[in-house]
Design a protein around this motif. Sequence first.
Motif, PDB file in Angstrom:
ATOM      1  N   PHE A 174      -8.512  -3.521 -16.189  1.00  0.00           N
ATOM      2  CA  PHE A 174      -7.874  -2.479 -15.387  1.00  0.00           C
ATOM      3  C   PHE A 174      -6.951  -3.151 -14.385  1.00  0.00           C
ATOM      4  N   SER A 175      -5.783  -2.567 -14.201  1.00  0.00           N
ATOM      5  CA  SER A 175      -4.859  -3.044 -13.171  1.00  0.00           C
ATOM      6  C   SER A 175      -4.194  -1.838 -12.533  1.00  0.00           C
ATOM      7  N   ALA A 176      -3.683  -2.066 -11.334  1.00  0.00           N
ATOM      8  CA  ALA A 176      -3.000  -0.983 -10.613  1.00  0.00           C
ATOM      9  C   ALA A 176      -2.054  -1.600  -9.596  1.00  0.00           C
ATOM     10  N   ASN A 177      -1.050  -0.838  -9.223  1.00  0.00           N
ATOM     11  CA  ASN A 177      -0.135  -1.290  -8.180  1.00  0.00           C
ATOM     12  C   ASN A 177      -0.805  -1.125  -6.822  1.00  0.00           C
ATOM     13  N   VAL A 178      -0.725  -2.195  -6.023  1.00  0.00           N
ATOM     14  CA  VAL A 178      -1.359  -2.220  -4.709  1.00  0.00           C
ATOM     15  C   VAL A 178      -0.320  -2.679  -3.681  1.00  0.00           C
ATOM     16  N   ARG A 179      -0.352  -2.071  -2.519  1.00  0.00           N
ATOM     17  CA  ARG A 179       0.544  -2.452  -1.425  1.00  0.00           C
ATOM     18  C   ARG A 179      -0.118  -3.574  -0.619  1.00  0.00           C
ATOM     19  N   ARG A 180       0.611  -4.677  -0.442  1.00  0.00           N
ATOM     20  CA  ARG A 180       0.119  -5.845   0.298  1.00  0.00           C
ATOM     21  C   ARG A 180       1.221  -6.367   1.215  1.00  0.00           C
ATOM     22  N   HIS A 181       0.858  -7.296   2.080  1.00  0.00           N
ATOM     23  CA  HIS A 181       1.853  -8.013   2.880  1.00  0.00           C
ATOM     24  C   HIS A 181       2.584  -8.992   1.974  1.00  0.00           C
ATOM     25  N   ALA A 182       3.868  -9.174   2.214  1.00  0.00           N
ATOM     26  CA  ALA A 182       4.672 -10.082   1.393  1.00  0.00           C
ATOM     27  C   ALA A 182       4.421 -11.549   1.748  1.00  0.00           C
TER      28      ALA A 182
END
Length: 171
Positions: free
Chosen positions: A97-105
Amino acid sequence: MLLTILTYPNPELKKRSNPVTVITDKTRELVRDMAETMYHAPGVGLAAPQVGVHQRVIVIDVSGDENPELIVAINPEIIHAEGEVFDEEGCLSVPKFSANVRRHARVVVKALNLDGEEITYRADGLLAIAFQHEIDHLDGTLFIDHLSPLKKGIFRKRYLRTVEEQKEFSK
């Protein structure tokens, strides 16, 4: 020695890990075994709670197969973060399973190495994402916890159905 990687929804994955107070031969053995397990899986990072050890220890290698560059971080802490990326993540504890995640650059991480020396990493790209992902594990957070409630609900239904189907198939 290869360790067993705990998978979702194992409640051990939700526990907060304890700081390492003394780096011992047992700590070094854990790191060796975690690295071997991560490379065998294969993955780019592994946190001690994923193998059932609730200590603040992570291993990361985003170099690829040709020239391994293992990062060992004990008691890692993000001391600075900036920017934002929204990218696809997976996890050895949430297989297939994978998903788009918001993180710090970009992040700056302070940690101890296996000799007990304080080290600082300045990371961007995949390394920054890996640090954030693995440090989340130390706090009992999985990447799926960053999904919206709707996406998390859809994930749970699909993932648990897949797990049940695999159990039925293996009987």
